[in-house]
Write an enzyme that holds these catalytic residues in place. Structure first.
Site, PDB file in Angstrom:
ATOM      1  N   SER A   1       0.819  -1.216   0.000  1.00 56.71           N
ATOM      2  CA  SER A   1       0.000   0.000   0.000  1.00 56.71           C
ATOM      3  C   SER A   1       0.853   1.267   0.000  1.00 56.71           C
ATOM      4  O   SER A   1       0.502   2.256  -0.651  1.00 56.71           O
ATOM      5  CB  SER A   1      -0.920   0.003   1.229  1.00 56.71           C
TER       6      SER A   1
ATOM      7  N   THR B   1      -7.843  -6.724  -1.666  1.00 51.54           N
ATOM      8  CA  THR B   1      -6.454  -6.340  -1.376  1.00 51.54           C
ATOM      9  C   THR B   1      -5.781  -5.639  -2.541  1.00 51.54           C
ATOM     10  O   THR B   1      -5.172  -4.580  -2.359  1.00 51.54           O
ATOM     11  CB  THR B   1      -5.642  -7.593  -0.984  1.00 51.54           C
TER      12      THR B   1
ATOM     13  N   GLU C   1      -5.005  -3.502  -6.014  1.00 47.05           N
ATOM     14  CA  GLU C   1      -5.427  -2.155  -6.429  1.00 47.05           C
ATOM     15  C   GLU C   1      -5.783  -1.285  -5.227  1.00 47.05           C
ATOM     16  O   GLU C   1      -6.572  -0.348  -5.334  1.00 47.05           O
ATOM     17  CB  GLU C   1      -6.609  -2.219  -7.399  1.00 47.05           C
TER      18      GLU C   1
END
Length: 698
Positions: free
Chosen positions: A196, A477, A479
């Site tokens: 992320s 999860t 993208e």
């Protein structure tokens, strides 16, 4: 709020009237008070005529017109072409039992056949007509979710990064090869230690002014590119995200210009062997999507030409000078990620497609399956049980709401790609983040509920819930992790909240904050808090006001909490202290958007019968959500106890009413049996058991 406005208007009217004797004034006030306590029917809202559901007669549904309204403009065109192609190619249909390696090769054959035999060439639509591209992606994903993801990696991610982050020279060189699958590629952003937090990636791209090349390096194991689709077996190129390092003439020696994207060849075009300096490993068997060959990439001083920098937002000259139209690393990074938002749009839209298939199977089976019944009478359908209706009917209503909300997202995304409007870009970024997070989380939970609703037969692999659940699970999860995306939505809401009180401009999605925040933050009206009539509860204005009131209260209260805690904990600590509050705020806002788009879709439906059906389903979506969060409304006296009871009672009755037309509602999704591919979910229910027993060998 409606009652507040009526009361204010009444007071203003009273002040403007001439003065009469005291008795007349008292009588007039008593009459007006009686109207508040026993309100007359509300005026109709153009196109949103309230459907009377008191009777238990089944609503008549114009199936043809409802299906036409739901189909979308590409259903009879490119989507049907995809369905027909794979239906005519049994050798390209994914069997229930298949090994990882076989699945990967089948998936590659499926993609090759789609492009080279069926003639579907998706790349040009990525930029020119995104709605058509996503329609293709939805159809392909219904054939095999692995195929949908593999196609997305090739065209949305690898192809999209070249088109959106590169310039004309890159398009001219790579477009045709990407489109015809000669240049199979990857999208190498995620690393072993960073997913992320993209700005934290460690891969380096150092410019060598002597050779006019970039040198790509993986400085440590944590920087190995991980989970890279198409990398393990088929990919020949990768868009590699790395920190651009330039040599300088000061004491530092180098300068970090932030994360940029580079085209890096990873395999020889002829021999298909890994190129010198490129190490490729296989991420192995996964929980789902095993038709996608995820791999890991390590780079050891891999040299690429300077022209391989995707230089739309930043470029390096021959003498090593950096130029950009954007002044800071953060702005360049935001612009880069902003161009990749299409992946989130596609996942939200595709997730709705998965949910449709699951709901179709579960509803059809629940209408078919009979268990128990009154003494000495025939058994009844399990969907006749209130508990089963409670499981599936709000889910069916949500599926319709998500359908219209994601279509709206596609529309504004397509408009953004055409106009490059700055405000629209911000709107798309926030809405795509929110819808992707909300819809994929909802679908993941719903897949388990649908499996359970189908009992033991839902556990059979042939009936698809296992593969749908496993393949879709990762949608939460990739993208963007859903929790991270919801925080982005909350952050945007707080930014708009601040803008509202500073007189700034609000983007489209947040307009309601400007228009009615003050009324939402006022004390709830004690009169409307007790209104419990069906016409009132099914009034779209009441429903949308309730959703937006909740969002505005959450926004105002979290802003106060953040301000309080930041004084002692700092900004980061305060955010973490209020994190659950922020996530609830983001979800509440997205639910408000979904309801608003659902109401718009009902109003826009041209067929009266279909409009009445959609209004029924929309009412169930709205009132079910209000009931599920009734504690919030009760805590602030927005809803009195008698009204809460009325909402619960009406929600249960709407579940029953929707159950009566559930078959028509799932049929209106217009997915043929050879697309849903579950014996217990056959449209002709009388054939379901016979087909199911055939699979067992009888």
């Amino acid at each position: 709020m409606e009652c507040s406005q009526q009361s204010t208007t009444s007071n203003q009217m009273a002040e403007d009237e001439p003065s009469y004797d005291d008795n007349a004034t008292v009588n007039r006030r008593i009459e007006r008070l009686s109207l508040h306590l026993n309100p007359i029917g509300k005026p109709h809202h153009g196109g949103l005529d309230l459907v009377q559901c008191a009777a238990r007669a089944k609503m008549k549904v114009n199936m043809k017109q409802l299906s036409i309204y739901m189909r979308g403009k590409y259903r009879d065109d490119v989507q049907q072409s995809v369905y027909d192609y794979f239906n005519s190619k049994p050798e390209l249909q994914t069997p229930i039992e298949i090994s990882k390696d076989e699945h990967r090769e089948l998936c590659m054959r499926q993609l090759t056949g789609l492009v080279r035999e069926c003639g579907i060439r998706p790349l040009r639509y990525v930029v020119e007509d995104p709605s058509k591209y996503f329609a293709i992606l939805e159809a392909v994903g219904s054939v095999d979710m692995s195929l949908g993801i593999k196609m997305g990696v090739q065209y949305s991610l690898w192809g999209g990064s070249v088109l959106n982050l590169g310039t004309k020279k890159h398009r001219d060189k790579y477009f045709e090869g990407i489109d015809n699958l000669e240049y199979l590629g990857c999208f190498a952003m995620t690393e072993l230690h960073h997913g992320s937090n993209v700005q934290g990636i460690q891969t380096l791209a150092t410019f060598d002014p002597i050779t006019d090349e970039f040198v790509i390096d993986t400085p440590n194991d944590g920087a190995i590119k991980w989970w890279i689709g198409n990398a393990a077996v088929h990919g020949k190129f990768a868009t590699v995200f790395a920190k651009l390092i330039l040599p300088t003439h000061d004491t530092k020696g180098t300068s970090d210009m932030g994360v940029h994207a580079f085209i890096v060849p990873i395999r020889d075009m002829n021999t298909h062997k890994a190129l010198p300096g490129v190490e490729i490993q296989d991420c192995g068997h996964k929980v789902g999507l095993n038709g996608v060959d995820n791999g890991a990439l390590r780079f050891r001083s891999v040299r690429i030409p300077r022209d391989n920098l995707l230089n739309r937002f930043g470029d390096v000259s021959r003498d090593g000078k950096y130029t950009s139209s954007l002044p800071t690393i953060n702005k360049r990074f935001a612009a880069t990620l902003g161009e990749l938002v299409g992946g989130r749009v596609g996942l939200a839209y595709s997730s709705v497609g998965v949910l449709k298939i699951a709901v179709i199977i579960a509803v059809r089976y629940s209408l078919l399956r009979q268990q128990f019944g009154p003494p000495k009478q025939p058994e009844i359908s399990i969907l006749d049980y209130q508990s089963h209706q409670h499981k599936l009917m709000p889910m069916l209503a949500s599926t319709y709401g998500f359908h219209f909300a994601t279509l709206h997202l596609l529309d504004i995304y397509s408009e953004m790609k055409k106009t490059h409007d700055v405000q629209l870009e911000g709107d798309v970024h926030a809405l795509s983040a929110g819808l992707k997070a909300y819809v994929t989380s909802y679908t993941a939970k719903s897949l388990s509920i649908c499996r359970e609703a189908c009992g033991g037969h839902g556990y059979a692999a042939v009936n698809r819930f296992g593969s749908l659940r496993n393949d879709h699970d990762i949608f939460q999860t990739f993208e963007g992790d859903n929790t991270v995306l919801l925080q982005q939505v909350a952050g945007d809401l707080l930014k708009q909240y601040k803008e509202k009180f500073q007189g700034g401009t609000l983007t489209v999605t947040w307009n309601y904050l400007r228009e009615s925040m003050n009324s939402y933050l006022a004390q709830p009206n004690p009169v409307t808090a007790r209104w419990e009539g069906e016409d009132h509860l099914r009034d779209p204005k009441f429903q949308l006001d309730a959703f937006r009131y909740r969002t505005s209260r959450l926004l105002q209260s979290v802003a106060v909490r953040l301000n309080k805690h930041s004084k002692t904990l700092g900004g980061f600590g305060a955010w973490n202290r209020c994190l659950n509050h922020l996530l609830t705020l983001a979800e509440s806002h997205i639910e408000s958007v979904i309801l608003a788009k659902f109401i718009d879709a009902v109003k826009s439906c041209p067929d009266e019968s279909s409009r009445a059906t959609l209004k029924l389903v929309c009412d169930l979506y709205a009132l079910d959500r209000i009931w599920k969060d009734i504690g919030t409304y009760r805590n602030v006296d927005y809803v009195a106890p008698n009204k809460a009871k009325a909402i619960h009672k009406l929600t249960e009755h709407l579940c029953f009413q929707v159950k009566n037309v559930a078959k028509e509602l799932v049929d209106a999704f217009d997915l043929p049996d050879y697309v849903t591919r579950a014996p217990i979910g056959m449209q002709a229910t009388e054939e379901a058991y016979s087909l199911y027993t055939q699979y067992a060998g009888f």
